[in-house]
Write a protein that holds these residues in place. Structure first.
Motif, PDB file in Angstrom:
ATOM      1  N   GLY A 174       0.797  -1.221   0.000  1.00 12.17           N
ATOM      2  CA  GLY A 174       0.000   0.000   0.000  1.00 12.17           C
ATOM      3  C   GLY A 174       0.825   1.263   0.000  1.00 12.17           C
ATOM      4  N   GLU A 175       2.107   1.150   0.352  1.00 16.52           N
ATOM      5  CA  GLU A 175       3.022   2.295   0.336  1.00 16.52           C
ATOM      6  C   GLU A 175       3.914   2.285  -0.899  1.00 16.52           C
ATOM      7  OE1 GLU A 175       5.126   2.252   4.033  1.00 16.52           O
ATOM      8  OE2 GLU A 175       3.297   2.446   5.249  1.00 16.52           O
ATOM      9  N   GLY A 176       3.576   1.410  -1.854  1.00 19.45           N
ATOM     10  CA  GLY A 176       4.332   1.351  -3.102  1.00 19.45           C
ATOM     11  C   GLY A 176       5.638   0.597  -3.007  1.00 19.45           C
ATOM     12  N   GLU A 177       5.840  -0.155  -1.909  1.00 17.99           N
ATOM     13  CA  GLU A 177       7.096  -0.875  -1.739  1.00 17.99           C
ATOM     14  C   GLU A 177       7.072  -2.204  -2.500  1.00 17.99           C
ATOM     15  OE1 GLU A 177       8.629   0.744   2.585  1.00 17.99           O
ATOM     16  OE2 GLU A 177       7.465  -1.106   2.535  1.00 17.99           O
ATOM     17  N   ASP A 178       8.189  -2.525  -3.124  1.00 15.31           N
ATOM     18  CA  ASP A 178       8.360  -3.778  -3.856  1.00 15.31           C
ATOM     19  C   ASP A 178       9.783  -4.238  -3.579  1.00 15.31           C
ATOM     20  OD1 ASP A 178       8.141  -5.917  -5.594  1.00 15.31           O
ATOM     21  OD2 ASP A 178       8.607  -4.721  -7.366  1.00 15.31           O
ATOM     22  N   ILE A 179       9.973  -4.909  -2.436  1.00 13.30           N
ATOM     23  CA  ILE A 179      11.299  -5.185  -1.905  1.00 13.30           C
ATOM     24  C   ILE A 179      11.627  -6.671  -2.033  1.00 13.30           C
ATOM     25  CG2 ILE A 179      12.725  -5.144   0.179  1.00 13.30           C
ATOM     26  CD1 ILE A 179      11.039  -2.720   1.105  1.00 13.30           C
ATOM     27  N   GLU A 180      12.783  -6.943  -2.612  1.00 15.93           N
ATOM     28  CA  GLU A 180      13.276  -8.311  -2.727  1.00 15.93           C
ATOM     29  C   GLU A 180      14.201  -8.614  -1.549  1.00 15.93           C
ATOM     30  OE1 GLU A 180      16.183 -11.000  -5.646  1.00 15.93           O
ATOM     31  OE2 GLU A 180      15.651  -8.939  -6.182  1.00 15.93           O
ATOM     32  N   VAL A 181      13.993  -9.733  -0.890  1.00 16.77           N
ATOM     33  CA  VAL A 181      14.859 -10.160   0.204  1.00 16.77           C
ATOM     34  C   VAL A 181      16.092 -10.836  -0.394  1.00 16.77           C
ATOM     35  CG1 VAL A 181      15.049 -11.559   2.286  1.00 16.77           C
ATOM     36  CG2 VAL A 181      12.870 -10.464   1.715  1.00 16.77           C
ATOM     37  N   VAL A 182      17.279 -10.401   0.037  1.00 18.41           N
ATOM     38  CA  VAL A 182      18.535 -10.903  -0.519  1.00 18.41           C
ATOM     39  C   VAL A 182      19.417 -11.402   0.613  1.00 18.41           C
ATOM     40  CG1 VAL A 182      20.601 -10.317  -1.845  1.00 18.41           C
ATOM     41  CG2 VAL A 182      18.407  -9.243  -2.415  1.00 18.41           C
ATOM     42  N   GLU A 183      19.751 -12.688   0.589  1.00 16.03           N
ATOM     43  CA  GLU A 183      20.686 -13.252   1.557  1.00 16.03           C
ATOM     44  C   GLU A 183      22.029 -13.443   0.866  1.00 16.03           C
ATOM     45  OE1 GLU A 183      20.289 -16.350   5.169  1.00 16.03           O
ATOM     46  OE2 GLU A 183      19.883 -17.209   3.196  1.00 16.03           O
ATOM     47  N   LEU A 184      23.059 -12.851   1.449  1.00 16.91           N
ATOM     48  CA  LEU A 184      24.396 -12.890   0.854  1.00 16.91           C
ATOM     49  C   LEU A 184      25.405 -13.426   1.850  1.00 16.91           C
ATOM     50  CD1 LEU A 184      24.605  -9.355  -0.816  1.00 16.91           C
ATOM     51  CD2 LEU A 184      24.272 -11.534  -2.006  1.00 16.91           C
ATOM     52  N   GLY A 185      26.424 -14.094   1.324  1.00 20.93           N
ATOM     53  CA  GLY A 185      27.561 -14.421   2.159  1.00 20.93           C
ATOM     54  C   GLY A 185      28.247 -13.140   2.591  1.00 20.93           C
ATOM     55  N   PHE A 186      28.731 -13.125   3.836  1.00 22.48           N
ATOM     56  CA  PHE A 186      29.340 -11.907   4.367  1.00 22.48           C
ATOM     57  C   PHE A 186      30.545 -11.475   3.538  1.00 22.48           C
ATOM     58  CE2 PHE A 186      32.178  -9.796   7.563  1.00 22.48           C
ATOM     59  CZ  PHE A 186      31.406  -8.662   7.726  1.00 22.48           C
ATOM     60  N   ASP A 187      31.401 -12.402   3.174  1.00 20.49           N
ATOM     61  CA  ASP A 187      32.583 -12.058   2.379  1.00 20.49           C
ATOM     62  C   ASP A 187      32.185 -11.521   1.007  1.00 20.49           C
ATOM     63  OD1 ASP A 187      34.259 -12.848   4.454  1.00 20.49           O
ATOM     64  OD2 ASP A 187      34.368 -14.916   3.736  1.00 20.49           O
ATOM     65  N   GLU A 188      31.144 -12.095   0.417  1.00 25.05           N
ATOM     66  CA  GLU A 188      30.671 -11.597  -0.872  1.00 25.05           C
ATOM     67  C   GLU A 188      30.138 -10.174  -0.734  1.00 25.05           C
ATOM     68  OE1 GLU A 188      27.447 -12.578  -4.453  1.00 25.05           O
ATOM     69  OE2 GLU A 188      27.414 -13.755  -2.605  1.00 25.05           O
ATOM     70  N   ALA A 189      29.400  -9.921   0.347  1.00 26.08           N
ATOM     71  CA  ALA A 189      28.857  -8.577   0.556  1.00 26.08           C
ATOM     72  C   ALA A 189      29.977  -7.559   0.681  1.00 26.08           C
ATOM     73  CB  ALA A 189      27.973  -8.555   1.802  1.00 26.08           C
ATOM     74  N   LEU A 190      31.050  -7.911   1.394  1.00 23.34           N
ATOM     75  CA  LEU A 190      32.192  -6.999   1.496  1.00 23.34           C
ATOM     76  C   LEU A 190      32.830  -6.768   0.134  1.00 23.34           C
ATOM     77  CD1 LEU A 190      33.900  -8.270   4.774  1.00 23.34           C
ATOM     78  CD2 LEU A 190      32.536  -6.189   4.482  1.00 23.34           C
ATOM     79  N   ALA A 191      32.944  -7.814  -0.662  1.00 21.67           N
ATOM     80  CA  ALA A 191      33.511  -7.668  -2.006  1.00 21.67           C
ATOM     81  C   ALA A 191      32.640  -6.780  -2.871  1.00 21.67           C
ATOM     82  CB  ALA A 191      33.682  -9.044  -2.648  1.00 21.67           C
ATOM     83  N   MET A 192      31.336  -6.817  -2.655  1.00 21.97           N
ATOM     84  CA  MET A 192      30.405  -6.013  -3.455  1.00 21.97           C
ATOM     85  C   MET A 192      30.536  -4.526  -3.148  1.00 21.97           C
ATOM     86  SD  MET A 192      27.132  -8.607  -3.308  1.00 21.97           S
ATOM     87  CE  MET A 192      25.996  -7.597  -4.254  1.00 21.97           C
ATOM     88  N   ILE A 193      31.051  -4.192  -1.968  1.00 19.88           N
ATOM     89  CA  ILE A 193      31.362  -2.791  -1.687  1.00 19.88           C
ATOM     90  C   ILE A 193      32.492  -2.337  -2.601  1.00 19.88           C
ATOM     91  CG2 ILE A 193      32.243  -1.158   0.020  1.00 19.88           C
ATOM     92  CD1 ILE A 193      30.972  -2.912   2.187  1.00 19.88           C
ATOM     93  N   GLY A 194      33.512  -3.187  -2.717  1.00 21.24           N
ATOM     94  CA  GLY A 194      34.678  -2.827  -3.511  1.00 21.24           C
ATOM     95  C   GLY A 194      34.403  -2.670  -4.983  1.00 21.24           C
ATOM     96  N   ASP A 195      33.487  -3.466  -5.527  1.00 21.98           N
ATOM     97  CA  ASP A 195      33.225  -3.372  -6.972  1.00 21.98           C
ATOM     98  C   ASP A 195      31.991  -2.541  -7.305  1.00 21.98           C
ATOM     99  OD1 ASP A 195      30.958  -5.031  -6.608  1.00 21.98           O
ATOM    100  OD2 ASP A 195      32.056  -6.843  -7.144  1.00 21.98           O
ATOM    101  N   GLY A 196      31.362  -1.946  -6.279  1.00 28.47           N
ATOM    102  CA  GLY A 196      30.269  -1.017  -6.522  1.00 28.47           C
ATOM    103  C   GLY A 196      28.889  -1.618  -6.569  1.00 28.47           C
ATOM    104  N   ARG A 197      28.770  -2.928  -6.416  1.00 28.27           N
ATOM    105  CA  ARG A 197      27.428  -3.515  -6.435  1.00 28.27           C
ATOM    106  C   ARG A 197      26.628  -3.154  -5.189  1.00 28.27           C
ATOM    107  NH1 ARG A 197      28.460  -9.640  -7.157  1.00 28.27           N
ATOM    108  NH2 ARG A 197      30.475  -9.061  -6.251  1.00 28.27           N
ATOM    109  N   ILE A 198      27.318  -2.887  -4.091  1.00 30.31           N
ATOM    110  CA  ILE A 198      26.672  -2.303  -2.913  1.00 30.31           C
ATOM    111  C   ILE A 198      27.198  -0.882  -2.799  1.00 30.31           C
ATOM    112  CG2 ILE A 198      26.539  -2.324  -0.403  1.00 30.31           C
ATOM    113  CD1 ILE A 198      26.481  -5.332  -0.456  1.00 30.31           C
TER     114      ILE A 198
END
Length: 220
Positions: A174-198
């Motif tokens: 009702g608030e226009g939200e369309d959110i996908e739940v994403v579970e990531l490995g912690f090391d992958e999430a840190l790597a995604m900071i470095g390459d700009g995906r996060i």
């Protein structure tokens, strides 16, 4: 008669031009006037104030401030699986300012509205990620864009397990939200900071805080 001043705006608020007029904490700042520039869901004000510089000179300054209320965010982590639970959603401001598709990976977050920070982030974690949060760890509370936005964001962290995922998440339709739940490995999430995906500031801050604190080495 002006909406938000002497006539209630869409959220029932009046007196929105009075915010800041009574500030007395800094003797080098004297507020002279507060103008209500715009009021829709949030509020844009233009404030005129006198400012005393370090050399003793007084100058008259104007600043526009965007007031959307304060907010809260949370990093949910699972030490046994070395994962974090995040969201992916469309963010138009990022899209219009150069993000390829506007789809940002983020920690769960939201405005406090009428709740205290802890209650608000429990609500947001439930709505966005479908998680019933247990014990909360306060991390810090910071101003994210103090040059123009008044919001102070309260940061939290908390462990989660599969048993805590009691709902589908996805946000409030009702608030226009369309959110996908994403579970990531912690090391992958840190790597995604470095390459700009996060590339979301609050998410980067919490992930780096978790790395510095050795969160994944904790026994929960």
């Amino acid at each position: 008669m002006t909406l938000g001043i002497d006539v209630p705006d869409a959220r029932g608020r009046t007196g929105l031009d009075q915010v800041g007029r009574d500030l007395r904490g800094n003797p080098d700042v004297v507020v002279r006037d507060v103008e209500l520039v715009a009021t829709a869901w949030h509020v844009l004000r233009r404030t005129t104030f006198d400012y005393r510089h370090r050399d003793g000179r007084w100058t008259r300054e104007q600043r526009e401030t965007y007031d959307r209320g304060d907010g809260a965010t949370i990093l949910l982590y699972n030490t046994a699986r070395r994962t974090v639970l995040l969201s992916r959603q469309f963010r138009y401001p990022a899209y219009v300012n150069g993000h390829p598709d506007g789809m940002l990976i983020e920690t769960a977050a939201g405005l406090l509205d009428d709740d205290d920070p802890a209650s608000a982030i429990r609500r947001e974690a439930s709505e966005e990620l479908g998680v019933a949060v247990g014990a909360l760890e306060p991390v810090f509370a910071v101003w994210m864009s103090p040059g123009s936005v008044t919001e102070r964001l309260h940061f939290y962290a908390a462990p989660y397990t599969g048993a805590d995922r009691v709902g589908p998440g996805g946000g409030v339709a009702g608030e226009g939200e369309d959110i996908e739940v994403v579970e990531l490995g912690f090391d992958e999430a840190l790597a995604m900071i470095g390459d700009g995906r996060i590339a979301d500031a609050k998410t980067v801050m919490l992930l780096q805080w978790a790395a510095l604190k050795g969160i994944m080495n904790r026994l929960v």
